[in-house]
Motif scaffolding. Sequence first.
Motif, short mmCIF file in Angstrom:
data_model
loop_
_atom_site.label_atom_id
_atom_site.label_comp_id
_atom_site.label_asym_id
_atom_site.label_seq_id
_atom_site.Cartn_x
_atom_site.Cartn_y
_atom_site.Cartn_z
N PRO A 84 -1.39 -1.27 -5.94
CA PRO A 84 0.11 -1.93 -6.01
C PRO A 84 0.21 -2.44 -7.31
N CYS A 88 -2.73 4.27 -4.03
CA CYS A 88 -2.30 4.04 -5.21
C CYS A 88 -2.14 2.40 -5.33
N THR A 132 -0.75 2.84 -0.22
CA THR A 132 -1.09 1.46 -1.13
C THR A 132 -2.34 0.96 -0.80
N GLN A 147 4.01 -6.62 -6.06
CA GLN A 147 3.87 -6.27 -4.56
C GLN A 147 2.82 -7.28 -4.29
N CYS A 175 5.43 -2.20 0.60
CA CYS A 175 4.61 -1.11 -0.10
C CYS A 175 5.42 0.06 -0.51
N SER A 182 6.66 -0.90 -8.00
CA SER A 182 5.89 -0.23 -6.95
C SER A 182 4.91 0.72 -7.39
N LYS A 234 3.20 2.95 -5.62
CA LYS A 234 3.43 4.37 -5.21
C LYS A 234 4.61 4.98 -6.22
#
Length: 911
Positions: free
Chosen positions: A552, A550, A771, A556, A593, A642, A644
């Motif tokens: 970021p 995923c 991530t 992040q 993360c 985020s 994720k």
Amino acid sequence: MRRSAAPSQLQGNPFKKLKFIPPGRSNPSPNEENTKMSPDVKLFEVVASKNTFLQLQNNPRICSSNLPTEGSAREINHGHNYSGKHCPEASVMATLDPPHTVHSAPKEITVPKGQEEEEPDSQVKYFSVVWCKASKKKHKKWEGDAVLIVKGKSLILKDLEGKDIGRGIAYKFKELENLEEGHRVMIGGKEVEVMGIISPDDFNSGRCFQLGGGSPAISSSSEAAKKCFSNPFKSVCKPSSKENRPNGFQDCKPRHDPHVPNSLVMSRPDSNQQWMFSKNRFPVVDVVIDPHLVYHLRPHQKEGIVFLYECVMGMRVNGRCGAILADEMGLGKTLQCISLIWTLQCQGPYGGKPVIKKTLIVTPGSLVNNWKKEFQKWLGSERIKIFPVDQDHKVEEFTKSPFYSVLIISYEMLLRSLDQIKNVKFDLLICDEGHRLKNSAIKTTTALISLSCEKRVILTGTPVQNDLQEFFALIDFVNPGILGSLSSYRKIYEEPIIISRQPSASEEEKELGEKRAAELTCLTGLFILRRTQEVINKYLPPKIENVVFCRPGPLQVELYRKLLNSQAVRFCLQGLLGSSPHLICIGALKKLCNHPCLLFNSIKEKEYSSTWDGNEERSLYEGLVDVFPADYNPLMFTEEESGKLQVLLKLLAVIHELRPTEKVVLVSNYTQTLNILQEVCKRHGYTYTRLDGQTPISQRQQIVDCFNSKYSSDFIFLLSSKAGGVGLNLIGGSHLILYDIDWNPATDIQAMSRVWRDGQKHPVHIYRLLTTGTIEEKIYQRQISKQDLSEAVVDLTKTSEHIQFSVEELKNLFTLHESSHCVTHDLLDCECTRDKDGTGGSLEKFPNSRNCQLGPHHQKSNSLKPLSMSQLKQWKHFSGDHLNLTDPFLERIRENVSFFFQNITNQSTAI
Ligand SMILES: Nc1ncnc2c1ncn2[C@@H]1O[C@H](COP(=O)(O)OP(=O)(O)OP(=O)(O)O)[C@@H](O)[C@H]1O
Ligand SMILES: [Mg+2]
């Protein structure tokens, strides 16, 4: 002289056997033999003595069956209570019996005191005989055993209850003087045939009469000696025969018919085992697994039950009754144990007598009720009375009641109730998830060792062979002393094996290490059984496993950069800081993360904490707050912050939409992360349930059951993998999302195995979220590359604190690869990047619409072993920008995903 069949001839006349003691083998002194056969004896010595014994057993005239025949137990064949005094093997156990002499010829017979006075000129001799009424028939039908006393010229015939049944006088002295086996004499209308000599000792002690069916004169000292008489004697177990039931035992026929098709019949003990384990000389009866259970058992489970049975019955390693069942997760170790317990509790090979009365099952707290449930699932609630210890059911209740036969208790509770538990005699001990006993110094292990129960079973889904010292602890727990002392084990096995594996090892050292390792495996392989997931794959639905990289979020990335530039990380890389500073840095990166708000919370916590005196942490968080928006409120976190979390939400939405009846298990290693995930569920109106370390043990199974129920409305099961992942069955869920990654692959594998297991009806989708370019990828790479290089310890208790990092490794950990689609894929040296002029790894240049489908993507995953780099390369993989995604779930999330790996096991109706 041809002899007709007398009862004692059929069974073997014990006194006659005196003559057949092999040449050169005198009766050993009890102590001598006891030493030889002590259960602590070394394995190989036992094997040697076993052979000797088998030879003797095979000789029908020595210690052979003295079992009652049908309809003749008391009246005719009184041989069955023979104490075995003259059997060399029997005397082994008869340590309390007075010493005696074996006489090989009549002239050696000594005259008993007192009888000399009666008839001073003559010796008194004793013979075992068979008798019948005098007749002229050629083939006699002998009516019974008896003892013949010869005094000078007179004879007395006594039956085995000591009654005179014949007397004769005025025989020719010469005739009687040479009386020996096979001779016949007439006494008072009875014809008698001599079978063997009885020693004065046996006559005087009365032992020769103890054949007479339940003579109370049998002392406890001779109980042990009787051990050698439980020879297989199936014919006495004819279902119709009531007379042959040994005293005190209900029935000697098998509980279930061993001859029906598909019956699962346990191995019969050989004569040596009978001698060692059969306290009484009961006939061997087939032990047959309850057909009700057999009906459900998988083939590997049948094998597992046979294995467990043979181990705990001491059939695999003489005198040792321990076993380790190390089947991979989900193979039904619980059912195998339940089958064992149920079988041993109702049956046994010796006269059908049950082998065990009470069983102790020790298990992680979250599984206490799972055991209860499994017992009920397979045996109902009537057959067996189990007692799971929880808040409302205290050990005391179990100890006071004869009603329950199985105590199920958590490891923690065991420690608290040890004194009470020690007062109960448990015949079987089962330690579920027993790899925790790998350290013999910890309290739990010492507590369990202190229980006297010798039938010990460890259940574990984790391989046990990786660490040699831990391996020793587990082996020594189930079969104490089998590998000798720890110090000798180290000398004989551990040192040579470790030395042989070092790069500097000489050829000789390598060879020695390999041989020792092979020997160790061979020795312990007798009582360790491990099967892989493969054996049940065919019973399971397809499994679609995805590793999802995923991207970021911008916040992040910014925070990540800032963290990596912190003084703490720089010092860390220069090795300038003290105690494990890298762990603090790693922890911060992992939180970031998962979600930046977690990092924010940490910063604030430390800021306000009066105990905060760690310079490293202070320097790590320096200036970070400024990166967050000025009014940042962690409670009001957004999903976009985020990468994720964004993927997760899209995934949940598509599952909910496309599979409205299916459920999701959402796993994190951190409670704080679970809080965020829970909040997200609330915000989006997803029904959920949650199990973490805080969940009371008494409620755990209820939560699991509820989720698994088809009537449950819960869409999501929030699970803290470390707190509750082990051993749980969450087959109600068919999608499992691992939100974060652990250093230890075993933790992740444990979590992933919760849904893809027996009973699962839907194809299972597993998503591991990572991530892209961050520490999460590094941890993943470490999981798979380390496993590739060595059979490193796959052990749930290993945490990042146990990991040693080189400066190089730390540098790698503390690097953010912002431009890569997938660093892991870059590292694979995959063809799909090579043929693009070495441009792979660059986000910009990576071919956008390319399906890098290498090798068979349906590659057979042969077990739950951690994946290796080379295996991963075989997975189907593609960038998130790939246009033709066939997976509708991946299709929906690809916007936030830079790369996918996918593997399908049991592909048929997948997706
Ligand atoms: N023969 C079978 N038929 C149908 N279901 C089975 C069978 N054997 C076991 N199961 C079910 O499979 C699931 C997994 O079994 P179990 O919990 O005993 O696995 P395990 O080997 O102990 O795994 P773990 O190492 O994860 O604890 C349980 O729900 C159990 O009821
Ligand atoms: Mg289990």
